[in-house]
Design an enzyme around this catalytic site. Structure first.
Site, mmCIF file in Angstrom:
data_model
loop_
_atom_site.group_PDB
_atom_site.id
_atom_site.type_symbol
_atom_site.label_atom_id
_atom_site.label_comp_id
_atom_site.label_asym_id
_atom_site.label_seq_id
_atom_site.Cartn_x
_atom_site.Cartn_y
_atom_site.Cartn_z
ATOM 1 N N SER A 51 0.821 -1.208 0.000
ATOM 2 C CA SER A 51 0.000 0.000 0.000
ATOM 3 C C SER A 51 0.856 1.259 0.000
ATOM 4 O O SER A 51 1.661 1.443 -0.901
ATOM 5 C CB SER A 51 -0.944 -0.066 1.192
ATOM 6 N N LYS A 111 3.996 2.075 -2.441
ATOM 7 C CA LYS A 111 4.351 3.288 -3.199
ATOM 8 C C LYS A 111 5.805 3.661 -2.892
ATOM 9 O O LYS A 111 6.580 4.028 -3.778
ATOM 10 C CB LYS A 111 3.434 4.459 -2.814
ATOM 11 N N TRP A 116 -10.440 0.280 -4.087
ATOM 12 C CA TRP A 116 -9.841 1.597 -3.852
ATOM 13 C C TRP A 116 -8.523 1.742 -4.613
ATOM 14 O O TRP A 116 -8.186 2.782 -5.137
ATOM 15 C CB TRP A 116 -9.640 1.717 -2.349
ATOM 16 N N HIS A 165 -7.702 -5.636 0.873
ATOM 17 C CA HIS A 165 -6.444 -4.890 0.982
ATOM 18 C C HIS A 165 -5.618 -5.478 2.130
ATOM 19 O O HIS A 165 -5.965 -5.310 3.297
ATOM 20 C CB HIS A 165 -6.828 -3.438 1.278
#
Ligand code: GCU
Length: 417
Positions: A250, A254, A341, A394
């Site tokens: 997540s 990144k 998302w 997630h």
């Protein structure tokens, strides 16, 4: 660490493919002036251009001039950790001359104890402190940043004992070791607390006290920390310096993406649901928007990122370009079907698009161009881009790690090919 409300499916955003506004995907193989990229040498030029676009518009620049003195101190070592499965080391990496009084990062390293030579290592930042990754009483708990009610004042505290091993499922330390890989991890808060206006406690302050619109934010600081861990790992004779993989989930996916984009010593990237601002496509206008990222987490990015709020379709640096920066190094993209998302399909389309750069460089990218069925992992010997969308939310699961480790096995002979 707390996910923003309902990280899977925040209400009020588009989740309907039919409602995606018209958009064009950026082309990794066309230069800003329109010149098509046809050779490896031209890719070198285009690659620098793309790094510049991310620096200017998304993550900001990481200062290169100032070299931080780095001193590593092994503060603990156990040759028979985890019942003899591993050698455990805990290493403090000091970023200033002030030693313990200055900024430092504590790296927890496990290496398989029966290794015959230097081992490949997976490196990743953790969310809750080193003690969370496995229930090992020998791990020294990391001081963590919290904002506790009622005052919501940022505090640096010793974590509760019950957090020991609380992220075991996400880290699968035993599986990693049993398959012959090492793991190195550090708490992301050692680099910068994940809170608004916390840059006073960031390693960014080692370099500057004021930040221009294209200067780095927290994601840049976390990525920088991964590179400092690489500095240490390549100096450790028990580690195979040519086989350091970086992972992250997540927001830390990144950070892992951005670290691998900047640091060519990172041989492989294993990125879990890095989503928007990571490997997914902001231009698709589905799932999380630039506006949400900017509003909730402005400190992650450079100030210039704010100019793309409401202009997702125009952002000049998107997930497929990020993935292209890995080429030709092996990269595995992991999505979750329930994580709307992050836009799993955007992550997949990025992998397909970046695969064109792998092809240009004489490598095989992703073996498919149609999104695979849920829980069908696409990776094989000879293919340098892997992908799956697994069932569930997630998260990081044993399934993700099984694929990651198989993907690493498939690239074991990468240097020799
Ligand atoms: C939030 C954020 C995402 C991020 C995620 C996470 O949901 O909106 O962009 O990836 O947190 O880090 O878990």
């Amino acid at each position: 660490y707390v996910l923003s409300a309902g990280a899977q499916h925040v209400p009020g955003y588009n989740y309907d493919e039919a409602k995606i506004p018209p958009y064009t995907m950026l082309d990794p193989l066309v230069m800003l002036d329109g010149t098509p990229v046809k050779t490896a040498a031209q890719w070198g030029v285009r690659r620098r251009e793309i790094v510049g676009l991310f620096e200017e518009n998304v993550f900001g620049k990481t200062p290169k001039s100032a070299k931080v003195p780095l001193r590593a101190k092994v503060i603990e070592m156990d040759a028979h950790a985890l019942g003899g499965l591993a050698v455990r080391k805990q290493v403090d990496l000091y970023f200033s001359e002030q030693g313990d009084a200055g900024p430092k990062m504590r790296l927890l390293v496990y290496l398989p104890s029966h290794a015959k030579g230097p081992v490949p290592v997976v490196l990743g930042l953790n969310f809750g402190g080193n003690q969370t990754v496995i229930d090992d009483a020998g791990i020294q708990p990391t001081m963590v940043w919290v904002k506790a009610k009622p005052a919501l004042k940022l505090e640096h505290v010793v974590p509760e004992e019950k957090t020991r091993g609380s992220q075991m499922k996400e880290w699968q330390v035993r599986m990693i070791l049993e398959r012959g890989y090492g793991l190195a991890t550090a708490y992301y808060g050692d680099l910068e607390p994940d809170f608004k206006d916390a840059d006073a406690y960031s390693v960014r302050r080692l370099f500057q006290t004021e930040f221009a619109a294209d200067d780095w934010g927290a994601l840049g600081a976390w990525a920088w920390g991964l590179s400092r861990a690489v500095d240490y790992l390549i100096s450790d004779k028990a580690v195979d310096a040519k086989r350091i993989a970086v992972t992250g989930h997540s927001r830390l996916g990144k950070a892992a993406d951005w670290a691998a984009a900047q640091d060519m010593r990172i041989a492989v990237l294993l990125s879990t649901e890095s989503g928007k601002g990571g490997q997914s496509l902001e231009r698709r206008g589905i799932g999380e928007s630039v506006e949400h990222l900017q509003h909730s987490f402005p400190y992650w990015f450079c100030a210039n990122y704010a100019q793309w709020v409401g202009k997702d379709q125009e952002i000049p640096a998107d997930g497929n370009l990020m993935l292209a920066l890995m080429a030709p190094r092996p990269v595995y993209v992991a999505s979750a079907a329930g994580d709307e998302w992050s836009d799993p399909k955007g992550e997949f389309l990025s992998a397909v698009s970046a695969s064109r750069v792998y092809a240009l460089l004489g490598h095989q990218g992703l073996a498919v161009t149609e999104m695979p069925a849920v829980d069908v992992a696409v990776h094989a010997w000879g293919s340098d881009v892997g992908y799956h969308v697994r069932s569930g939310v997630h998260d990081v699961t044993a399934f993700d790690w099984e694929q990651y480790l198989s993907f690493l096995d498939e690239h074991d002979g990468r240097g020799a090919r």
